[in-house]
Design a protein around this motif. Sequence first.
Motif, PDB file in Angstrom:
ATOM      1  N   ASP B 261       0.852  -1.195   0.000  1.00  0.00           N
ATOM      2  CA  ASP B 261       0.000   0.000   0.000  1.00  0.00           C
ATOM      3  C   ASP B 261       0.885   1.241   0.000  1.00  0.00           C
ATOM      4  OD1 ASP B 261      -1.743   2.066   0.371  1.00  0.00           O
ATOM      5  OD2 ASP B 261      -2.643   1.274   2.218  1.00  0.00           O
ATOM      6  N   PRO B 262       1.036   1.864  -1.151  1.00  0.00           N
ATOM      7  CA  PRO B 262       1.974   3.004  -1.221  1.00  0.00           C
ATOM      8  C   PRO B 262       1.540   4.202  -0.387  1.00  0.00           C
ATOM      9  CG  PRO B 262       0.699   2.809  -3.256  1.00  0.00           C
ATOM     10  CD  PRO B 262       0.400   1.591  -2.453  1.00  0.00           C
ATOM     11  N   MET B 263       0.302   4.226   0.051  1.00  0.00           N
ATOM     12  CA  MET B 263      -0.177   5.366   0.820  1.00  0.00           C
ATOM     13  C   MET B 263       0.049   5.192   2.314  1.00  0.00           C
ATOM     14  SD  MET B 263      -1.171   7.155  -1.666  1.00  0.00           S
ATOM     15  CE  MET B 263      -2.369   8.446  -1.305  1.00  0.00           C
ATOM     16  N   ARG B 264       0.552   4.032   2.722  1.00  0.00           N
ATOM     17  CA  ARG B 264       0.707   3.734   4.150  1.00  0.00           C
ATOM     18  C   ARG B 264       2.190   3.685   4.505  1.00  0.00           C
ATOM     19  NH1 ARG B 264      -1.261  -1.388   7.893  1.00  0.00           N
ATOM     20  NH2 ARG B 264      -2.599  -0.096   9.196  1.00  0.00           N
ATOM     21  N   ALA B 265       2.579   4.510   5.477  1.00  0.00           N
ATOM     22  CA  ALA B 265       3.992   4.568   5.875  1.00  0.00           C
ATOM     23  C   ALA B 265       4.097   4.901   7.350  1.00  0.00           C
ATOM     24  CB  ALA B 265       4.739   5.604   5.049  1.00  0.00           C
ATOM     25  N   TRP B 266       5.271   4.587   7.900  1.00  0.00           N
ATOM     26  CA  TRP B 266       5.538   4.820   9.320  1.00  0.00           C
ATOM     27  C   TRP B 266       6.812   5.659   9.483  1.00  0.00           C
ATOM     28  CZ3 TRP B 266       4.054   0.294   7.067  1.00  0.00           C
ATOM     29  CH2 TRP B 266       2.930  -0.349   7.563  1.00  0.00           C
ATOM     30  N   PHE B 267       6.769   6.578  10.408  1.00  0.00           N
ATOM     31  CA  PHE B 267       7.937   7.372  10.803  1.00  0.00           C
ATOM     32  C   PHE B 267       8.065   7.290  12.328  1.00  0.00           C
ATOM     33  CE2 PHE B 267       6.563   9.363   6.856  1.00  0.00           C
ATOM     34  CZ  PHE B 267       7.735   9.731   6.207  1.00  0.00           C
ATOM     35  N   VAL B 268       9.252   7.627  12.825  1.00  0.00           N
ATOM     36  CA  VAL B 268       9.440   7.695  14.282  1.00  0.00           C
ATOM     37  C   VAL B 268       9.943   9.095  14.619  1.00  0.00           C
ATOM     38  CG1 VAL B 268      10.414   6.615  16.318  1.00  0.00           C
ATOM     39  CG2 VAL B 268      10.125   5.269  14.220  1.00  0.00           C
ATOM     40  N   PRO B 269       9.055   9.974  15.049  1.00  0.00           N
ATOM     41  CA  PRO B 269       9.459  11.365  15.296  1.00  0.00           C
ATOM     42  C   PRO B 269      10.414  11.476  16.479  1.00  0.00           C
ATOM     43  CG  PRO B 269       7.053  11.093  15.355  1.00  0.00           C
ATOM     44  CD  PRO B 269       7.649   9.741  15.348  1.00  0.00           C
ATOM     45  N   GLY B 270      11.356  12.394  16.349  1.00  0.00           N
ATOM     46  CA  GLY B 270      12.259  12.696  17.451  1.00  0.00           C
ATOM     47  C   GLY B 270      12.337  14.199  17.642  1.00  0.00           C
ATOM     48  N   GLY B 271      12.726  14.615  18.844  1.00  0.00           N
ATOM     49  CA  GLY B 271      12.909  16.041  19.083  1.00  0.00           C
ATOM     50  C   GLY B 271      13.940  16.575  18.127  1.00  0.00           C
ATOM     51  N   LYS B 272      13.655  17.692  17.534  1.00  0.00           N
ATOM     52  CA  LYS B 272      14.399  18.125  16.361  1.00  0.00           C
ATOM     53  C   LYS B 272      15.850  18.403  16.645  1.00  0.00           C
ATOM     54  CE  LYS B 272      14.632  21.613  12.827  1.00  0.00           C
ATOM     55  NZ  LYS B 272      15.250  20.744  11.866  1.00  0.00           N
ATOM     56  N   ASP B 273      16.628  17.802  15.747  1.00  0.00           N
ATOM     57  CA  ASP B 273      17.986  18.164  15.422  1.00  0.00           C
ATOM     58  C   ASP B 273      18.917  18.268  16.625  1.00  0.00           C
ATOM     59  OD1 ASP B 273      20.057  18.679  13.880  1.00  0.00           O
ATOM     60  OD2 ASP B 273      19.377  20.558  13.049  1.00  0.00           O
ATOM     61  N   GLU B 274      18.748  19.288  17.401  1.00  0.00           N
ATOM     62  CA  GLU B 274      19.718  19.501  18.467  1.00  0.00           C
ATOM     63  C   GLU B 274      19.478  18.577  19.661  1.00  0.00           C
ATOM     64  OE1 GLU B 274      17.765  21.618  17.030  1.00  0.00           O
ATOM     65  OE2 GLU B 274      16.874  23.077  18.374  1.00  0.00           O
ATOM     66  N   HIS B 275      18.323  17.913  19.730  1.00  0.00           N
ATOM     67  CA  HIS B 275      18.051  17.036  20.864  1.00  0.00           C
ATOM     68  C   HIS B 275      18.126  15.561  20.478  1.00  0.00           C
ATOM     69  CE1 HIS B 275      16.978  20.545  23.098  1.00  0.00           C
ATOM     70  NE2 HIS B 275      15.951  20.827  22.311  1.00  0.00           N
ATOM     71  N   ARG B 276      17.357  15.186  19.479  1.00  0.00           N
ATOM     72  CA  ARG B 276      17.346  13.820  18.973  1.00  0.00           C
ATOM     73  C   ARG B 276      16.949  12.805  20.038  1.00  0.00           C
ATOM     74  NH1 ARG B 276      21.946  13.764  14.280  1.00  0.00           N
ATOM     75  NH2 ARG B 276      21.561  15.872  13.579  1.00  0.00           N
ATOM     76  N   ILE B 277      15.927  13.138  20.766  1.00  0.00           N
ATOM     77  CA  ILE B 277      15.311  12.215  21.708  1.00  0.00           C
ATOM     78  C   ILE B 277      13.802  12.378  21.538  1.00  0.00           C
ATOM     79  CG2 ILE B 277      17.164  12.128  23.436  1.00  0.00           C
ATOM     80  CD1 ILE B 277      15.775  14.375  24.940  1.00  0.00           C
ATOM     81  N   PRO B 278      13.005  11.433  22.015  1.00  0.00           N
ATOM     82  CA  PRO B 278      11.554  11.568  21.844  1.00  0.00           C
ATOM     83  C   PRO B 278      11.033  12.870  22.465  1.00  0.00           C
ATOM     84  CG  PRO B 278      12.101   9.331  22.503  1.00  0.00           C
ATOM     85  CD  PRO B 278      13.366  10.147  22.626  1.00  0.00           C
ATOM     86  N   VAL B 279      10.079  13.474  21.798  1.00  0.00           N
ATOM     87  CA  VAL B 279       9.499  14.715  22.287  1.00  0.00           C
ATOM     88  C   VAL B 279       8.831  14.451  23.640  1.00  0.00           C
ATOM     89  CG1 VAL B 279       7.810  16.515  21.817  1.00  0.00           C
ATOM     90  CG2 VAL B 279       9.158  15.535  19.929  1.00  0.00           C
ATOM     91  N   ASN B 280       9.224  15.229  24.626  1.00  0.00           N
ATOM     92  CA  ASN B 280       8.687  15.105  25.991  1.00  0.00           C
ATOM     93  C   ASN B 280       8.905  13.721  26.597  1.00  0.00           C
ATOM     94  OD1 ASN B 280       7.694  17.782  25.930  1.00  0.00           O
ATOM     95  ND2 ASN B 280       5.841  17.094  24.867  1.00  0.00           N
TER      96      ASN B 280
END
Lengths: 89, 360
Positions: B261-280
């Motif tokens: 299914d080309p419309m289905r995808a997964w990402f793993v967000p992280g705190g941007k750039d200078e942190h690189r850990i999960p948000v909160n």
Amino acid sequence: MARIDFTPNLARYVDTDRLTADGRTVGELFDNVFAERVQLKGYILDDQGALRKHVNVFVDNRMIVDRIGLTDAVTNDSKVFVMQALSGG
Amino acid sequence: MRLLVGTRKGLFIYAHGSAGWSVEKRGFLGDPVAALLPDGRDGKLYAALALGHFGNKLHRSDDGGDSWQEVTTPSYPAKPAEHPDPTPWSVEQIWSLEAGGDDQPGRIWCGTIPGGLFKSDDAGMSWSLNQALWEEPKRGLWQGGGYDWPGIHSIMVDPRNSRHITVGLSIGGVWQSQDDGATWHPKGKGLRADYVPPDIAGDPEQQDPHRIVQCTSAPDTLWMQHHNGQWVSHDNGNTWDELLDVMPSNFGFAVAVDPHDPMRAWFVPGGKDEHRIPVNGALVVNRTDDGGRSFTSLTEGLPQQDAYDLIYRHCLDVSPEASNLAMGSTTGNLWTSANGGDSFVRLSANLPPIYCVRFG
């Protein structure tokens, strides 16, 4: 012929039995060693033939100076040690 | 079904049985396993070791991981004297391994830092550097991204035509060949690099894709996690649409696409750039089912407090049947999901830092 000993840490990957070889420089010595043990070369030297950053070579208890050209002199009586540096772990 | 997990301290092969996933085999204990390839064509397994002192080594197993033999490690040719290229012509890291097409038995592609692409046609016994890409004049514009030198982290062989290859470089953008690597062209209209002056922010060779994946059943669709956000292409990488207003973050490293299914995808967000850990401190997986117009943040089974796991770019995978997800973290957590991420099960909290996960 110079005598060469390798760090025992290499024995996990390749045959590192002590050996002897001819050569007037470290580079010549290595050429003769690697002619017999092809696999060993990539563990000691990088793609350009320089000593790997975290490998040290001692000739008669002195660390070699020329890590790129490997021109440090050896004699038939030399004892050469190829050691794992403490950096790079 | 097997799951291969490459870590800072060895390889772990999980098998799925009636009681779920468990470690079936272990290999290279104590050694960093930087890249893995289970070759679905012939069952061979490949493991790239990144030995701290003795360089990169490639091993192959022909018996499912019971035994391994060292095969040839790709290496760069002698650098001509006085060559102006500041790049070291030496493998700093094997960063990606992919199988060629079904019509190319024994063909393996290998992406490296500092940016060379290598090809083997004999299952890793010998390698050749792709000279066309290495000699590309615009290679001089590539930069290191995280590492000191640029590297190829993503290699996609078009299932419709094995001679059509796309590679992703950090930093160097998206490059494509239609002729088995004889010629290469930069792609990536619509991408944006905020870390260079505005006048060159849209230049393709300035782009920093962190990871690119291709939908095997709809190969014109590519998904990208980029340093500056997330993009999708539906025209084989020529143009890219940015995914907007993604919460909790559009930063990260890993991306996976449903092979069916080309419309289905997964990402793993992280705190941007200078942190690189999960948000909160809350680890989530973002899934889109509508081509990136909207996302659902999936949390069930994932730590939601004081989690500092980072998911590297090769640490999220989806099984060929699209029924299973696997995800591994820098803190040695390994999760799987049997329902597309609706819920996760933690297989281990005690693995070494995880560098790559692959079903196969």
